[in-house]
Design a protein around this motif. Structure first.
Motif, PDB file in Angstrom:
ATOM      1  N   VAL A  48      22.680  30.526   8.931  1.00  0.00           N
ATOM      2  CA  VAL A  48      23.373  29.245   8.799  1.00  0.00           C
ATOM      3  C   VAL A  48      22.848  28.467   7.598  1.00  0.00           C
ATOM      4  O   VAL A  48      23.626  27.986   6.777  1.00  0.00           O
ATOM      5  CB  VAL A  48      23.215  28.417  10.079  1.00  0.00           C
ATOM      6  CG1 VAL A  48      23.822  27.028   9.908  1.00  0.00           C
ATOM      7  CG2 VAL A  48      23.830  29.143  11.266  1.00  0.00           C
ATOM      8  N   SER A  49      21.536  28.323   7.510  1.00  0.00           N
ATOM      9  CA  SER A  49      20.955  27.617   6.377  1.00  0.00           C
ATOM     10  C   SER A  49      19.489  27.985   6.254  1.00  0.00           C
ATOM     11  O   SER A  49      18.888  28.534   7.178  1.00  0.00           O
ATOM     12  CB  SER A  49      21.107  26.095   6.520  1.00  0.00           C
ATOM     13  OG  SER A  49      20.160  25.581   7.424  1.00  0.00           O
ATOM     14  N   CYS A  50      18.928  27.667   5.117  1.00  0.00           N
ATOM     15  CA  CYS A  50      17.509  27.872   4.910  1.00  0.00           C
ATOM     16  C   CYS A  50      17.006  26.799   3.954  1.00  0.00           C
ATOM     17  O   CYS A  50      17.533  26.663   2.846  1.00  0.00           O
ATOM     18  CB  CYS A  50      17.209  29.262   4.350  1.00  0.00           C
ATOM     19  SG  CYS A  50      15.449  29.640   4.234  1.00  0.00           S
ATOM     20  N   ILE A  51      16.013  26.052   4.423  1.00  0.00           N
ATOM     21  CA  ILE A  51      15.398  25.049   3.562  1.00  0.00           C
ATOM     22  C   ILE A  51      14.087  25.619   3.066  1.00  0.00           C
ATOM     23  O   ILE A  51      13.229  26.037   3.846  1.00  0.00           O
ATOM     24  CB  ILE A  51      15.212  23.701   4.311  1.00  0.00           C
ATOM     25  CG1 ILE A  51      14.658  22.630   3.369  1.00  0.00           C
ATOM     26  CG2 ILE A  51      14.346  23.853   5.554  1.00  0.00           C
ATOM     27  CD1 ILE A  51      14.772  21.217   3.947  1.00  0.00           C
ATOM     28  N   PRO A  52      13.924  25.700   1.748  1.00  0.00           N
ATOM     29  CA  PRO A  52      12.727  26.332   1.192  1.00  0.00           C
ATOM     30  C   PRO A  52      11.550  25.370   1.194  1.00  0.00           C
ATOM     31  O   PRO A  52      11.707  24.185   1.528  1.00  0.00           O
ATOM     32  CB  PRO A  52      13.168  26.660  -0.224  1.00  0.00           C
ATOM     33  CG  PRO A  52      14.128  25.574  -0.568  1.00  0.00           C
ATOM     34  CD  PRO A  52      14.836  25.225   0.715  1.00  0.00           C
ATOM     35  N   PRO A  53      10.388  25.832   0.795  1.00  0.00           N
ATOM     36  CA  PRO A  53       9.291  24.888   0.543  1.00  0.00           C
ATOM     37  C   PRO A  53       9.733  23.894  -0.514  1.00  0.00           C
ATOM     38  O   PRO A  53      10.668  24.161  -1.282  1.00  0.00           O
ATOM     39  CB  PRO A  53       8.160  25.794   0.037  1.00  0.00           C
ATOM     40  CG  PRO A  53       8.486  27.138   0.583  1.00  0.00           C
ATOM     41  CD  PRO A  53       9.978  27.214   0.603  1.00  0.00           C
ATOM     42  N   PRO A  54       9.092  22.731  -0.580  1.00  0.00           N
ATOM     43  CA  PRO A  54       9.506  21.692  -1.529  1.00  0.00           C
ATOM     44  C   PRO A  54       9.673  22.220  -2.939  1.00  0.00           C
ATOM     45  O   PRO A  54       8.862  22.996  -3.432  1.00  0.00           O
ATOM     46  CB  PRO A  54       8.357  20.686  -1.445  1.00  0.00           C
ATOM     47  CG  PRO A  54       7.836  20.839  -0.075  1.00  0.00           C
ATOM     48  CD  PRO A  54       7.959  22.307   0.244  1.00  0.00           C
ATOM     49  N   GLY A  55      10.757  21.801  -3.560  1.00  0.00           N
ATOM     50  CA  GLY A  55      11.043  22.231  -4.925  1.00  0.00           C
ATOM     51  C   GLY A  55      12.154  23.234  -5.030  1.00  0.00           C
ATOM     52  O   GLY A  55      12.652  23.501  -6.123  1.00  0.00           O
ATOM     53  N   GLY A  56      12.561  23.790  -3.918  1.00  0.00           N
ATOM     54  CA  GLY A  56      13.619  24.787  -3.937  1.00  0.00           C
ATOM     55  C   GLY A  56      14.954  24.207  -3.532  1.00  0.00           C
ATOM     56  O   GLY A  56      15.085  23.015  -3.267  1.00  0.00           O
ATOM     57  N   THR A  57      15.953  25.053  -3.483  1.00  0.00           N
ATOM     58  CA  THR A  57      17.311  24.641  -3.139  1.00  0.00           C
ATOM     59  C   THR A  57      17.667  25.153  -1.756  1.00  0.00           C
ATOM     60  O   THR A  57      17.502  26.337  -1.468  1.00  0.00           O
ATOM     61  CB  THR A  57      18.315  25.194  -4.162  1.00  0.00           C
ATOM     62  OG1 THR A  57      17.975  24.704  -5.471  1.00  0.00           O
ATOM     63  CG2 THR A  57      19.736  24.766  -3.811  1.00  0.00           C
ATOM     64  N   THR A  58      18.160  24.263  -0.927  1.00  0.00           N
ATOM     65  CA  THR A  58      18.562  24.657   0.415  1.00  0.00           C
ATOM     66  C   THR A  58      19.821  25.515   0.349  1.00  0.00           C
ATOM     67  O   THR A  58      20.762  25.204  -0.393  1.00  0.00           O
ATOM     68  CB  THR A  58      18.808  23.414   1.278  1.00  0.00           C
ATOM     69  OG1 THR A  58      17.594  22.645   1.331  1.00  0.00           O
ATOM     70  CG2 THR A  58      19.198  23.811   2.693  1.00  0.00           C
ATOM     71  N   LEU A  59      19.830  26.569   1.116  1.00  0.00           N
ATOM     72  CA  LEU A  59      20.980  27.473   1.179  1.00  0.00           C
ATOM     73  C   LEU A  59      21.805  27.179   2.416  1.00  0.00           C
ATOM     74  O   LEU A  59      21.259  26.855   3.476  1.00  0.00           O
ATOM     75  CB  LEU A  59      20.512  28.927   1.228  1.00  0.00           C
ATOM     76  CG  LEU A  59      19.573  29.407   0.118  1.00  0.00           C
ATOM     77  CD1 LEU A  59      19.180  30.858   0.368  1.00  0.00           C
ATOM     78  CD2 LEU A  59      20.225  29.257  -1.241  1.00  0.00           C
ATOM     79  N   TYR A  60      23.117  27.312   2.279  1.00  0.00           N
ATOM     80  CA  TYR A  60      24.019  27.153   3.411  1.00  0.00           C
ATOM     81  C   TYR A  60      25.034  28.289   3.421  1.00  0.00           C
ATOM     82  O   TYR A  60      25.498  28.730   2.367  1.00  0.00           O
ATOM     83  CB  TYR A  60      24.782  25.828   3.328  1.00  0.00           C
ATOM     84  CG  TYR A  60      23.920  24.604   3.463  1.00  0.00           C
ATOM     85  CD1 TYR A  60      23.466  23.924   2.341  1.00  0.00           C
ATOM     86  CD2 TYR A  60      23.554  24.140   4.725  1.00  0.00           C
ATOM     87  CE1 TYR A  60      22.659  22.803   2.460  1.00  0.00           C
ATOM     88  CE2 TYR A  60      22.751  23.020   4.853  1.00  0.00           C
ATOM     89  CZ  TYR A  60      22.306  22.354   3.719  1.00  0.00           C
ATOM     90  OH  TYR A  60      21.510  21.247   3.849  1.00  0.00           O
ATOM     91  N   ALA A  61      25.379  28.731   4.614  1.00  0.00           N
ATOM     92  CA  ALA A  61      26.464  29.690   4.748  1.00  0.00           C
ATOM     93  C   ALA A  61      27.773  29.013   4.352  1.00  0.00           C
ATOM     94  O   ALA A  61      27.946  27.811   4.573  1.00  0.00           O
ATOM     95  CB  ALA A  61      26.544  30.194   6.179  1.00  0.00           C
ATOM     96  N   ASP A  62      28.694  29.777   3.794  1.00  0.00           N
ATOM     97  CA  ASP A  62      29.979  29.203   3.391  1.00  0.00           C
ATOM     98  C   ASP A  62      30.695  28.561   4.585  1.00  0.00           C
ATOM     99  O   ASP A  62      31.405  27.571   4.426  1.00  0.00           O
ATOM    100  CB  ASP A  62      30.869  30.285   2.780  1.00  0.00           C
ATOM    101  CG  ASP A  62      30.390  30.706   1.402  1.00  0.00           C
ATOM    102  OD1 ASP A  62      30.796  31.795   0.952  1.00  0.00           O
ATOM    103  OD2 ASP A  62      29.599  29.958   0.781  1.00  0.00           O
ATOM    104  N   SER A  63      30.496  29.144   5.753  1.00  0.00           N
ATOM    105  CA  SER A  63      31.199  28.652   6.944  1.00  0.00           C
ATOM    106  C   SER A  63      30.751  27.264   7.376  1.00  0.00           C
ATOM    107  O   SER A  63      31.458  26.600   8.140  1.00  0.00           O
ATOM    108  CB  SER A  63      31.013  29.640   8.105  1.00  0.00           C
ATOM    109  OG  SER A  63      29.640  29.818   8.390  1.00  0.00           O
ATOM    110  N   VAL A  64      29.590  26.813   6.910  1.00  0.00           N
ATOM    111  CA  VAL A  64      29.089  25.500   7.334  1.00  0.00           C
ATOM    112  C   VAL A  64      28.895  24.544   6.159  1.00  0.00           C
ATOM    113  O   VAL A  64      28.572  23.368   6.369  1.00  0.00           O
ATOM    114  CB  VAL A  64      27.761  25.629   8.113  1.00  0.00           C
ATOM    115  CG1 VAL A  64      27.909  26.615   9.258  1.00  0.00           C
ATOM    116  CG2 VAL A  64      26.609  26.016   7.199  1.00  0.00           C
ATOM    117  N   LYS A  65      29.092  25.030   4.957  1.00  0.00           N
ATOM    118  CA  LYS A  65      28.848  24.205   3.767  1.00  0.00           C
ATOM    119  C   LYS A  65      29.724  22.955   3.817  1.00  0.00           C
ATOM    120  O   LYS A  65      30.927  23.027   4.099  1.00  0.00           O
ATOM    121  CB  LYS A  65      29.145  25.022   2.515  1.00  0.00           C
ATOM    122  CG  LYS A  65      28.369  24.606   1.291  1.00  0.00           C
ATOM    123  CD  LYS A  65      28.529  25.620   0.177  1.00  0.00           C
ATOM    124  CE  LYS A  65      27.765  26.887   0.447  1.00  0.00           C
ATOM    125  NZ  LYS A  65      27.825  27.858  -0.682  1.00  0.00           N
ATOM    126  N   GLY A  66      29.113  21.827   3.561  1.00  0.00           N
ATOM    127  CA  GLY A  66      29.832  20.556   3.610  1.00  0.00           C
ATOM    128  C   GLY A  66      29.873  19.915   4.979  1.00  0.00           C
ATOM    129  O   GLY A  66      30.252  18.748   5.114  1.00  0.00           O
TER     130      GLY A  66
END
Length: 124
Positions: A48-66
């Motif tokens: 669904v998503s992944c929040i990296p350690p500080p300084g990175g970019t959070t990832l989201y699945a297309d199905s939940v983006k927005g």
């Protein structure tokens, strides 16, 4: 003792919102990545998503983006998954997992420790 305690799941109508929590004890989340996965009955686990350690970019699945937003509160040692505009297809058990990086996709995120999951049901 290392623990990830999840909370916030429940029953909600389509279009509604829920906020899931993933609270750590016994260690600090500050420098870890935290990934959220979900699994619905009869379906494969989905990142669904992944929040990296500080300084990175959070990832989201297309199905939940927005619609979904992941955030961390270091003071509370907790990561949150804010879910809005929920759809019936979002119904699943949601798991958080802690690791050392998100990689290039959520499914390749490093996860060394899992929470026990929390059930989200979206239905009218």
């Amino acid at each position: 003792q290392l623990q990830l305690v999840q909370s916030g799941g429940g029953l909600v109508q389509p279009g509604g919102s829920l906020k899931l929590s993933c609270a750590a004890s016994g260690f600090t989340l500050d420098y870890h990545s935290v990934a959220w996965f979900r699994q619905a009955p009869g379906k494969e686990r989905e990142g669904v998503s992944c929040i990296p350690p500080p300084g990175g970019t959070t990832l989201y699945a297309d199905s939940v983006k927005g619609r979904f937003t992941t955030s961390r509160d270091n003071a509370e040692n907790t990561v949150y998954l804010q879910m809005s505009s929920l759809k019936p297809e979002d119904s699943a058990v949601y798991y958080c997992g802690v690791g050392w990086g998100c990689g290039y996709s959520i499914d390749s995120a490093d996860v060394n420790y899992w929470g026990k999951g929390t059930l989200v049901t979206v239905t009218s």
